[in-house]
Enzyme design. Sequence first.
Site, short mmCIF file in Angstrom:
data_model
loop_
_atom_site.label_atom_id
_atom_site.label_comp_id
_atom_site.label_asym_id
_atom_site.label_seq_id
_atom_site.Cartn_x
_atom_site.Cartn_y
_atom_site.Cartn_z
N HIS A 434 0.86 -1.20 0.00
CA HIS A 434 0.00 0.00 0.00
C HIS A 434 0.89 1.24 0.00
O HIS A 434 1.73 1.38 0.89
CB HIS A 434 -0.88 0.05 1.26
C1 LIG Z 1 -0.48 -8.36 -3.42
C2 LIG Z 1 -1.32 -7.15 -3.10
C3 LIG Z 1 -2.49 -7.30 -2.38
C4 LIG Z 1 -3.28 -6.18 -2.07
N1 LIG Z 1 -4.46 -6.37 -1.42
C5 LIG Z 1 -5.28 -5.30 -1.20
C6 LIG Z 1 -6.55 -5.49 -0.62
O1 LIG Z 1 -6.97 -6.61 -0.35
N2 LIG Z 1 -7.31 -4.38 -0.39
C7 LIG Z 1 -6.87 -3.12 -0.68
O2 LIG Z 1 -7.59 -2.14 -0.40
N3 LIG Z 1 -5.67 -2.93 -1.27
C8 LIG Z 1 -4.89 -3.99 -1.56
N4 LIG Z 1 -3.69 -3.80 -2.20
C9 LIG Z 1 -3.33 -2.43 -2.63
C10 LIG Z 1 -4.21 -1.98 -3.80
O3 LIG Z 1 -4.30 -3.00 -4.76
C11 LIG Z 1 -3.58 -0.71 -4.39
O4 LIG Z 1 -3.54 0.27 -3.38
C12 LIG Z 1 -4.40 -0.18 -5.55
O5 LIG Z 1 -4.53 -1.13 -6.58
C13 LIG Z 1 -3.72 1.08 -6.11
O6 LIG Z 1 -4.52 1.56 -7.17
P1 LIG Z 1 -3.90 2.48 -8.32
O7 LIG Z 1 -4.93 2.58 -9.37
O8 LIG Z 1 -3.36 3.71 -7.70
O9 LIG Z 1 -2.61 1.69 -8.84
P2 LIG Z 1 -2.51 0.26 -9.53
O10 LIG Z 1 -3.62 -0.62 -9.11
O11 LIG Z 1 -1.12 -0.20 -9.25
O12 LIG Z 1 -2.69 0.55 -11.08
C14 LIG Z 1 -1.80 1.37 -11.79
C15 LIG Z 1 -1.75 0.88 -13.23
O13 LIG Z 1 -1.06 1.85 -14.00
C16 LIG Z 1 -0.24 1.18 -14.93
N5 LIG Z 1 0.89 2.04 -15.27
C17 LIG Z 1 1.88 2.48 -14.45
N6 LIG Z 1 2.75 3.25 -15.11
C18 LIG Z 1 2.30 3.30 -16.39
C19 LIG Z 1 2.79 3.93 -17.55
N7 LIG Z 1 3.90 4.68 -17.54
N8 LIG Z 1 2.10 3.76 -18.70
C20 LIG Z 1 0.96 3.02 -18.75
N9 LIG Z 1 0.46 2.39 -17.65
C21 LIG Z 1 1.12 2.54 -16.49
C22 LIG Z 1 0.22 -0.05 -14.19
O14 LIG Z 1 0.65 -1.05 -15.11
C23 LIG Z 1 -1.02 -0.44 -13.40
O15 LIG Z 1 -1.80 -1.37 -14.09
C24 LIG Z 1 -2.87 -4.89 -2.49
C25 LIG Z 1 -1.69 -4.74 -3.22
C26 LIG Z 1 -0.92 -5.85 -3.52
C27 LIG Z 1 0.34 -5.66 -4.31
#
Ligand SMILES: Cc1cc2nc3c(=O)[nH]c(=O)nc-3n(C[C@H](O)[C@H](O)[C@H](O)COP(=O)(O)OP(=O)(O)OC[C@H]3O[C@@H](n4cnc5c(N)ncnc54)[C@H](O)[C@@H]3O)c2cc1C
Length: 498
Positions: A434
Amino acid sequence: MHIVTLDPSKGHELEAGVVVVGSGPAGAAAAFAVAQAGLAPLVIEEGALFEPSRLGQDGFRALSQLYRDLGGSLTSGPAPTPFLQGRAVGGTSVMNGAISWRLPKHVHEEWCRDDPSLEGSLPFDLVETVTDEVETRLNIRPTPPGIAGRNNELLAQGAQNLGLEHRPISRNVRGCEGRGQCIEGCPAGRKLSMDRSYLEAASVLGARVLPETTVLAVEHDGRRARGIIARTRGGHPLRIRAKVVILAASAVQTPVLLLRSGLVRPPTGFGFQAHPGVSVSGFFEAPVEVWRGATQGHEVIGLVHEGIKIEALGFDRAIASTRLLGVGQRLEEAMAQLAHYAFFGAAIRARARGRVSVGLRGKPRVEYSLLEEDLSKMRRAVSVLGQLMLAAGAERVFPGVHGFAAEVRHPVAMQAIERTGRLSPRAYQSVITHMFGTARMGSVRESAVVRPDFRHHDLDRLYVADSSVFPSNTGVNPQTSILALATLCGREVARAQA
Ligand SMILES: Cc1cc2nc3c(=O)[nH]c(=O)nc-3n(C[C@H](O)[C@H](O)[C@H](O)COP(=O)(O)OP(=O)(O)OC[C@H]3O[C@@H](n4cnc5c(N)ncnc54)[C@H](O)[C@@H]3O)c2cc1C
């Protein structure tokens, strides 16, 4: 889902109204909100689309398929720590535990205490209303006893015996069969990850998703964003002119994109916060079969106010086997008894702040080291995890703390860790999942990257939707709060474009 495919053998120039970078919870929710307003966004994602039939094979296959850097991203500092992130259509939601928590009121109050303007621009009632919508869309409800599995039941039993408040975890799933494969991606398609919820819904309203495309930078003229520069699946240049750019690439990748775009003014990249996680394993006489049941179906909430959030941890056999102690015959014996091990974990609300900058080959460099008060919390968490195991009937507990007994059989010995466990980050095996705070929101330009309406302080028509904007970590699983705030970001974009 409406997937866009480009000829991979050549470069392209496109036009779009709103471009969203990243398709995880932040990008998907922002895209949905924008699509609801009729603005048909284009979502650009570096990872591929994975149908459920390609998921859930084993933990190592999942690491290579779905995780950024094969799950091998490390912070730099006195104790390099793995930080895990997804790279797929749906982002990390494809392989996360589906645990859902609303933004805690006390965290919102802290944010408003630091910046009273947030009280008006991001009132708690509004966050609550949007969170209700998220919970409905993602069918968020407590894990039913029928699919909990023994690992979850043991955590409930341990907490009950110790008198710690506990409950079944609320998760974003529909028809979960308890296959224990959330972190490999659900092969039955029962997790309502973004590819199976928000992105589908946004596509119906006109959104398009361009996978396997890496955004390199935001194009701008110093006053407003003009689009993005990217690299296609075939390695060719892609330029997209857009009216609005929303960055939702995560709290690690978004600051890198800002910095690579020449938007380097502090605090861009500063203020990185996390919830480092620690875990403890225990051996039980009766089989546990940690790979059966909801991956993470039960939690202890009685210590959340201390910044310690405890959960049952399910693993498939491949990953579970890496947690065993010993080599040679000892390891062989442990492997033969793998079914008898349980795993509990704790996420720590660490106060340490680190920094994300641009490292080698344009990749993120994450500098992060825990404070002494964080390490005190960590050793207390390990101590409580072990006590929970013993209270649930474990014969032996393996605390995994360097410099401490490898195996513990008595609660008094487990309690001792809280006083004598080393206050060195190298003593604990922690993992970060996180992340927050690297493009923080605030009304004062000098101390913030985006305004309270998610718009970049220095560049018009550039927004940040992910947990980079969170002024601090939250102490609880962040996905639902990210969905709520990104929805509000998408609505701000729509309002500004109306
Ligand atoms: C193993 C694991 C278990 C977890 N379990 C939980 C849970 O049960 N509950 C919970 O609340 N949270 C959980 N989390 C945390 C939660 O998944 C994240 O906080 C959340 O997904 C973040 O959302 P986001 O959209 O900011 O980023 P992300 O979900 O990481 O998505 C960002 C996306 O942007 C893409 N990206 C990045 N840079 C670029 C670029 N330059 N060009 C194009 N695309 C790009 C990436 O490929 C990715 O697909 C967990 C995390 C992990 C790793």
